[in-house]
Write a protein that holds these residues in place. Structure first.
Motif, mmCIF file in Angstrom:
data_model
loop_
_atom_site.group_PDB
_atom_site.id
_atom_site.type_symbol
_atom_site.label_atom_id
_atom_site.label_comp_id
_atom_site.label_asym_id
_atom_site.label_seq_id
_atom_site.Cartn_x
_atom_site.Cartn_y
_atom_site.Cartn_z
ATOM 1 N N ASP A 112 -34.122 25.889 -24.989
ATOM 2 C CA ASP A 112 -35.391 25.467 -25.566
ATOM 3 C C ASP A 112 -36.233 24.627 -24.628
ATOM 4 O O ASP A 112 -37.417 24.766 -24.557
ATOM 5 N N HIS A 273 -32.534 31.169 -32.699
ATOM 6 C CA HIS A 273 -32.013 32.285 -31.884
ATOM 7 C C HIS A 273 -31.377 33.360 -32.768
ATOM 8 O O HIS A 273 -31.675 33.439 -33.944
ATOM 9 N N GLU A 288 -24.884 28.989 -29.039
ATOM 10 C CA GLU A 288 -25.761 28.206 -29.908
ATOM 11 C C GLU A 288 -26.132 28.965 -31.177
ATOM 12 O O GLU A 288 -26.154 28.403 -32.265
ATOM 13 N N HIS A 341 -31.232 23.942 -34.459
ATOM 14 C CA HIS A 341 -30.830 24.334 -33.106
ATOM 15 C C HIS A 341 -29.743 23.400 -32.589
ATOM 16 O O HIS A 341 -29.446 22.364 -33.189
ATOM 17 N N SER A 342 -29.183 23.780 -31.433
ATOM 18 C CA SER A 342 -28.330 22.883 -30.661
ATOM 19 C C SER A 342 -28.914 22.838 -29.262
ATOM 20 O O SER A 342 -29.461 23.825 -28.785
#
Ligand SMILES: [Zn+2]
Length: 451
Positions: A112, A273, A288, A341-342
């Motif tokens: 990201d 994603h 992720e 997210h991660s």
């Protein structure tokens, strides 16, 4: 990558056959040309822009989205290029020299942003202020600034309590220009006043209310900022209002409630994603997209039990375009949009939790929602930091596509870093994901309860 995985069975009339999937994507490209997108002014990755990381040795960059286009250069493994747009399985990137080129999407992974933006400066980093002259006996933070003292003075800080709420009234003799942010572990609320001299304001003002222990004051120079730090006894909601003459700032501090906030609310959950876009990957293979989806499904289960209507951009491992994600949320009249997210960073030592929102003055539709957007981010970030115990990177603004194009208050959560070995292991663990999900649900509940 297995060879058979690159081939797809197709039917043409009565005949079936096999075709390479990169040729299929080339066909799709011809039917739906990529939207023209201006390349960034330079190729330096900036926060908020997705970055493609090259996953193979010496791969070709091409002038268009498909193998029929000319080779425009080569890039080696590990190179990071900002993403401009996508077309089918192809990704348009900005080359290191700034010019645009295309790369096959299955040869890259997406992260990201390359660097976490600077977190808000912790109050400890500048308190105490300038050192006193030897033997002067002055308090370290109270030494008068010989070069510059702002014309505006802080004339009063009044603290009162009314039915469990604490009110702090900050009064100046000039217009107040301010910003605020929260810190956790322990809970603090910080008010920065631009170009205001503390004058006779004490260094510590005892509050002794249900929610506020005391207010500490200090200042820093270049630019001249006076700071009030509220030491809170527990997590609290702070509503800030400026008087019409702009000379008084009122903080209304109340308990955070989690009750009855969710019933009937439409919550749109966006697992980051998916499909060929794995997101970031850890050293030990954690992807992720899988973490994001699992946490998202867990959040949904908790929210539904509390009466919320939950919608998803994806509830399985499929690729969905960023703009399609917000279009779905906008069409469903969601009350909030929560993207999960991660994080990842080339520096594998970096870890922590952050939550993003976006409400710049330049986009009035978003700026109108700035209080709600920020409060949603703060409510979720506070619960996540408390539940996960990772470093509090803070609530930050970032121009992510999903935050910019959602018409309702929206946030993007980075739970922890898959690029950090310790956090990769945590993100892979069921109980950590469950705690993250419960914290996110609590934050959303607190947001609605506080409306
Ligand atoms: Zn992500």
């Amino acid at each position: 990558m297995s060879q058979s995985g690159d081939w797809i069975k197709v039917q043409s009339g009565s005949t079936t056959g096999w075709v390479a999937n990169w040729l299929v994507s080339v066909q799709a490209v011809q039917n739906t040309p990529a939207k023209p997108a201006a390349p960034p002014a330079n190729s330096a990755p900036v926060p908020g822009i997705q970055v493609a990381v090259i996953n193979a040795d010496n791969i070709n960059l091409r002038s268009g989205p498909g193998t029929q286009h000319n080779v425009a250069g080569q890039v080696s493994r590990g190179v990071r290029l900002p993403v401009i747009s996508r077309s089918g399985d192809w990704v348009q990137v900005s080359r290191e020299n700034g010019s645009p080129a295309w790369v096959a999407g299955w040869l890259v992974s997406f992260v990201d942003q390359p660097e976490p933006p600077q977190p808000p400066q912790d109050d400890k980093s500048w308190l105490p202020g300038p050192q006193p002259e030897p033997g002067s006996g002055q308090e370290p933070t109270r030494e008068p600034d010989k070069e510059y003292i702002p014309e505006a003075k802080l004339v009063d800080v009044q603290i009162s309590e009314q039915s469990d709420r604490t009110y702090i009234n900050i009064v100046s003799d000039h217009d107040i220009e301010y910003n605020t942010f929260t810190l956790s572990n322990p809970f603090r609320y910080v008010v920065n006043l631009r170009d205001v001299y503390l004058d006779k304001t004490p260094e510590i003002i005892p509050a002794g209310t249900n929610l506020v222990q005391q207010v500490r004051t200090g200042f820093s120079k270049d630019p001249y900022i006076s700071r009030l730090v509220l030491d809170l006894k527990q997590a609290a909601r702070v509503k800030v209002s400026l008087s019409s003459d702009k000379k008084a700032l009122t903080l209304e501090i109340s308990k955070i409630s989690y009750s009855d906030g969710l019933a009937g609310k439409n919550v749109f959950l966006d697992a980051g994603h998916g499909g060929y876009d794995n997101g970031a990957s850890g050293k030990n293979g954690l992807r992720e997209k899988d973490v994001n989806l699992d946490i998202t499904l867990k959040v949904a289960e908790i929210l539904r039990k509390q009466g919320a209507n939950v919608f998803f951009s994806r509830s399985d491992d499929t690729f969905i375009d960023l703009y399609e994600r917000t279009r779905m949320a906008n069409d469903q009249s969601a009350d909030v949009f929560v993207s999960i997210h991660s994080n990842a960073n080339p520096n594998t030592a970096i870890g922590g939790t952050s939550t993003y929102y976006y409400a710049p003055p330049a986009i009035p539709a978003l700026y109108e929602q700035r209080d709600d957007r920020r409060r949603l981010a703060e409510d979720v970030q506070r619960e996540l930091v408390g539940a996960l115990g990772r470093r509090d990177i803070g609530v930050l603004q970032a121009n992510f596509a999903v935050l910019r194009t959602s018409i309702m208050p929206s946030i993007l959560i980075e739970t922890a870093f898959v690029s950090n070995a310790e956090e990769e292991a945590l993100l892979g663990a069921e109980d950590f994901r469950q705690r993250a999900a419960e914290a996110i649900a609590r934050g959303i509940s607190a947001y609605f309860s506080g409306q």
